[in-house]
Scaffold this active site. Structure first.
Site, PDB file in Angstrom:
ATOM      1  N   ASN A  24      -6.661  -2.438  19.712  1.00 16.21           N
ATOM      2  CA  ASN A  24      -6.176  -3.055  20.960  1.00 16.21           C
ATOM      3  C   ASN A  24      -6.694  -2.323  22.200  1.00 16.21           C
ATOM      4  OD1 ASN A  24      -4.776  -4.763  22.613  1.00 16.21           O
ATOM      5  ND2 ASN A  24      -2.721  -4.045  22.029  1.00 16.21           N
TER       6      ASN A  24
ATOM      7  N   HIS B 216      11.019  -8.088  15.695  1.00 18.22           N
ATOM      8  CA  HIS B 216      11.295  -7.464  16.990  1.00 18.22           C
ATOM      9  C   HIS B 216      12.342  -8.248  17.760  1.00 18.22           C
ATOM     10  CE1 HIS B 216       7.446  -4.970  17.726  1.00 18.22           C
ATOM     11  NE2 HIS B 216       7.716  -5.024  16.442  1.00 18.22           N
TER      12      HIS B 216
ATOM     13  N   ARG C 166      13.836  -4.489  14.840  1.00 20.82           N
ATOM     14  CA  ARG C 166      13.493  -3.403  15.774  1.00 20.82           C
ATOM     15  C   ARG C 166      13.984  -3.803  17.156  1.00 20.82           C
ATOM     16  NH1 ARG C 166       7.869  -1.389  18.545  1.00 20.82           N
ATOM     17  NH2 ARG C 166       8.496  -2.977  20.012  1.00 20.82           N
TER      18      ARG C 166
ATOM     19  N   TYR D 200       7.771  -0.654  28.397  1.00 26.61           N
ATOM     20  CA  TYR D 200       6.614  -0.966  27.540  1.00 26.61           C
ATOM     21  C   TYR D 200       6.990  -1.986  26.463  1.00 26.61           C
ATOM     22  CZ  TYR D 200       2.830  -0.207  24.213  1.00 26.61           C
ATOM     23  OH  TYR D 200       1.777  -0.377  23.359  1.00 26.61           O
TER      24      TYR D 200
ATOM     25  N   ASP E 288      11.711   2.049  18.520  1.00 25.41           N
ATOM     26  CA  ASP E 288      10.414   2.700  18.750  1.00 25.41           C
ATOM     27  C   ASP E 288      10.452   3.446  20.078  1.00 25.41           C
ATOM     28  OD1 ASP E 288       7.763   3.382  18.906  1.00 25.41           O
ATOM     29  OD2 ASP E 288       6.998   1.401  18.376  1.00 25.41           O
TER      30      ASP E 288
ATOM     31  N   HIS F 160       7.845   5.088  21.171  1.00 26.25           N
ATOM     32  CA  HIS F 160       6.470   5.063  21.703  1.00 26.25           C
ATOM     33  C   HIS F 160       6.063   6.436  22.253  1.00 26.25           C
ATOM     34  CE1 HIS F 160       7.211   0.585  21.907  1.00 26.25           C
ATOM     35  NE2 HIS F 160       6.144   0.698  21.162  1.00 26.25           N
TER      36      HIS F 160
ATOM     37  N   GLU G 277      11.175   5.477  15.463  1.00 26.14           N
ATOM     38  CA  GLU G 277       9.712   5.534  15.349  1.00 26.14           C
ATOM     39  C   GLU G 277       9.077   6.318  16.494  1.00 26.14           C
ATOM     40  OE1 GLU G 277       7.817   1.690  15.387  1.00 26.14           O
ATOM     41  OE2 GLU G 277       5.858   2.613  15.708  1.00 26.14           O
TER      42      GLU G 277
ATOM     43  N   GLU H 124       1.458   5.217  13.786  1.00 28.34           N
ATOM     44  CA  GLU H 124       0.638   4.010  13.975  1.00 28.34           C
ATOM     45  C   GLU H 124      -0.667   4.347  14.693  1.00 28.34           C
ATOM     46  OE1 GLU H 124       3.296   1.463  16.200  1.00 28.34           O
ATOM     47  OE2 GLU H 124       2.333   1.969  18.080  1.00 28.34           O
TER      48      GLU H 124
ATOM     49  N   ARG I 232       3.122   5.128   9.105  1.00 27.98           N
ATOM     50  CA  ARG I 232       2.931   3.916   9.896  1.00 27.98           C
ATOM     51  C   ARG I 232       1.489   3.427   9.972  1.00 27.98           C
ATOM     52  NH1 ARG I 232       5.562   0.191  11.602  1.00 27.98           N
ATOM     53  NH2 ARG I 232       5.055   0.230  13.807  1.00 27.98           N
TER      54      ARG I 232
ATOM     55  N   HIS J 136       2.442  -0.334  10.370  1.00 27.29           N
ATOM     56  CA  HIS J 136       2.324  -1.018  11.654  1.00 27.29           C
ATOM     57  C   HIS J 136       1.856  -2.449  11.406  1.00 27.29           C
ATOM     58  CE1 HIS J 136      -0.020  -1.042  15.737  1.00 27.29           C
ATOM     59  NE2 HIS J 136       1.203  -1.493  15.889  1.00 27.29           N
TER      60      HIS J 136
ATOM     61  N   ASP K 295      -1.253  -7.392  17.497  1.00 32.71           N
ATOM     62  CA  ASP K 295      -2.612  -7.024  17.877  1.00 32.71           C
ATOM     63  C   ASP K 295      -3.432  -6.570  16.671  1.00 32.71           C
ATOM     64  OD1 ASP K 295      -0.580  -4.798  19.299  1.00 32.71           O
ATOM     65  OD2 ASP K 295      -2.063  -3.919  17.962  1.00 32.71           O
TER      66      ASP K 295
ATOM     67  N   GLU L 134       6.276  -4.090   9.091  1.00 30.92           N
ATOM     68  CA  GLU L 134       6.516  -4.710  10.402  1.00 30.92           C
ATOM     69  C   GLU L 134       5.895  -6.106  10.420  1.00 30.92           C
ATOM     70  OE1 GLU L 134       4.657  -2.624  13.638  1.00 30.92           O
ATOM     71  OE2 GLU L 134       5.909  -3.619  15.123  1.00 30.92           O
TER      72      GLU L 134
ATOM     73  N   TRP M  91       2.823  13.181  27.401  1.00 31.28           N
ATOM     74  CA  TRP M  91       3.133  13.233  25.992  1.00 31.28           C
ATOM     75  C   TRP M  91       1.866  13.079  25.189  1.00 31.28           C
ATOM     76  CZ3 TRP M  91       1.646   8.184  25.162  1.00 31.28           C
ATOM     77  CH2 TRP M  91       1.944   7.259  26.178  1.00 31.28           C
TER      78      TRP M  91
HETATM   79  O1  KDG Z   1      -1.406  -2.027  20.494  1.00 29.20           O
HETATM   80  C1  KDG Z   1      -0.242  -1.290  20.596  1.00 29.20           C
HETATM   81  C2  KDG Z   1       0.859  -1.981  19.836  1.00 29.20           C
HETATM   82  O2  KDG Z   1       0.416  -2.323  18.575  1.00 29.20           O
HETATM   83  C3  KDG Z   1       2.068  -1.126  19.740  1.00 29.20           C
HETATM   84  O3  KDG Z   1       2.608  -0.973  20.990  1.00 29.20           O
HETATM   85  C4  KDG Z   1       3.098  -1.754  18.843  1.00 29.20           C
HETATM   86  O4  KDG Z   1       4.312   0.282  18.825  1.00 29.20           O
HETATM   87  C5  KDG Z   1       4.103  -0.801  18.341  1.00 29.20           C
HETATM   88  C6  KDG Z   1       4.815  -1.193  17.134  1.00 29.20           C
HETATM   89  O5  KDG Z   1       5.492  -0.347  16.588  1.00 29.20           O
HETATM   90  O6  KDG Z   1       4.663  -2.341  16.725  1.00 29.20           O
HETATM   91 MG    MG Z   2       5.176   1.578  17.347  1.00 32.67          MG
END
Ligand code: KDG
Ligand code: MG
Length: 402
Positions: free
Chosen positions: A37, A122, A147, A159, A210, A212, A236, A262, A283, A312, A316, A339, A402
């Site tokens: 992505n 999600h 999630r 995000y 998540d 992130h 996550e 991921e 992941r 993951h 995308d 997922e 981070w």
């Molecule tokens: O391209 C980034 C996404 O795939 C990501 O943000 C998705 O964190 C993600 C998830 O756990 O699905």
């Molecule tokens: Mg993720």
């Protein structure tokens, strides 16, 4: 059998996908997902300029040797771009192997350990009430695991959470958006969100969240501890995984299960996390984690340490990746969860899939190989569109570290 041709197909049915097609002298071909992505064109360039010329003439049956040729044979090894290319090559070769032997991929890697694969979806809401509604909708859709992400009071853009109910898509068209992040607003909000979800929907639903990688280890430890009463299936990416030792701090303070990786792409990203049992789920998707050949080794090593798969599967990644993941998940003993976000309807105009969702689980038919096909003529109707993932700054403007 020999590889005679390989081509990279880039298309954008709603979002960009990169697909590698490897063709043999017997007319049998295999597909691999090479989508990364926001960095799609870098993988295309690596495949076209470096990998494809070295693939021509090789016997596609030699998946192990070809994997090592492109991993160990490359002086500047690893990294997301090159590992996505290696993964796509490997996936396409296993697809060919299945078609040659006239059997689905899962039969080549151990057969079925289960008939269907538990998935999580999600629920992304603008605020607590909206998020609770979205969780309710997914329960009605049959999901057993959800999630949960939400807009955060005090943070303008969260995000992956759309303000206008659009399908999940963290990438924006054009150059990267700059967004602002405030960890203390986030940490104050999330436990209250999960408290509400448990009060509303009870204890039986599996809940995931998540981070992130937006916390430091001590912040993540606080979050994991405060979420303990709500019994998450997993938390996550609580921290960035580069500092593997950082996960020790979270473990010392909490029993909330941890999923990470991921953005990882080789077994070496996991070695300390496995041997010290600092995580519970891996992941890396098939498309970024070295393909079937490497993930078989990663999941085998994980199983020694009681760590399960939880690949993951965001939209995308293409349907080729999802189908490969389902085969893998059906076969390995230490499957945990997959997922699953359904792709937009328009994606089916390019990819012909062989999997079905029903009542919280995905299953796949017994077509040989991976079993997904691509309509190349249709792909031409959807040209590449530049899009990037956002960049984050702290509220004072400092780049987030981070
Ligand atoms: O391209 C980034 C996404 O795939 C990501 O943000 C998705 O964190 C993600 C998830 O756990 O699905
Ligand atoms: Mg993720």
């Amino acid at each position: 059998m020999k590889i005679t041709e390989a081509k990279v197909i880039v298309c954008c049915p709603g979002r960009n996908f990169v697909t590698l097609k490897i063709i043999t002298d017997q007319g049998i071909f295999g597909l691999g997902d090479a989508t990364l992505n926001g960095m799609e064109k870098s993988v295309v360039a690596y495949l076209e300029n470096y990998c494809i010329p070295s693939l021509i003439g090789r016997d596609p049956a030699n998946t192990e040797d070809i994997w090592h040729y492109f991993y160990r044979g490359v002086y500047w090894r690893r990294g997301a771009v090159s590992m996505t290319a290696v993964s796509a090559i490997d996936m396409a070769l296993w697809d060919i192997k299945g078609k040659v032997l006239n059997t689905p991929l899962y039969n080549l890697i151990g057969g079925k350990s289960r008939d269907k694969v538990l998935v999580y979806c999600h629920a992304n809401g603008k605020n607590i009430d909206d998020t609770l509604d979205k969780v309710g909708t997914e329960i009605e859709n049959g999901f057993k695991a959800v999630r949960i992400q939400s807009g955060i009071p005090g943070i303008e853009n969260t995000y992956g959470v759309s303000k206008d109910n659009k399908p999940y898509e963290p990438a924006h068209k054009g150059l990267a958006h700059e967004e602002f992040w405030d960890t203390s607003s986030y940490l104050n909000f999330i436990p209250a969100l999960f408290k509400k979800v448990r009060e509303t929907y009870g204890d039986n639903l599996h809940l995931l969240h998540d981070v992130h990688h937006r916390c430091t280890p001590i912040e993540a430890a606080r979050l994991a501890r405060e979420l303990e009463p709500y019994h998450l299936f997993w938390l996550e990416d609580p921290v960035a995984g580069e500092l593997q030792e950082g996960l020790r701090l979270i473990r010392q303070h909490s029993t909330t299960p941890i999923a990470i990786g991921e953005v990882f792409n080789s077994i070496y990203d996991y070695s300390t996390l496995f041997s010290e049992q600092l995580i519970d789920y891996i992941r890396m998707p098939v498309a970024h984690g070295g393909g079937i050949t490497h993930l078989l080794k990663v999941s085998a090593m994980a199983s020694v340490y009681h760590i399960n798969t939880g690949f993951h599967g965001a939209t995308d990644l293409s349907p080729v990746n999802l189908a490969a993941a389902i085969h893998f998940n059906l076969a390995v003993n230490n499957f945990g969860i997959q997922e699953y976000m359904p792709h937009q309807e328009i994606v089916n105009e390019v990819f012909k899939t062989n999997y079905q969702y029903e009542n919280g689980f995905l299953s796949i038919d017994d077509s040989p190989g991976i079993g997904v096909d691509i309509d190349e003529k249709s792909a031409l109707r959807f040209p590449y569109t530049m899009a990037r993932l956002p960049v984050n700054r702290k509220t004072d403007g400092t780049m987030f570290n981070w």
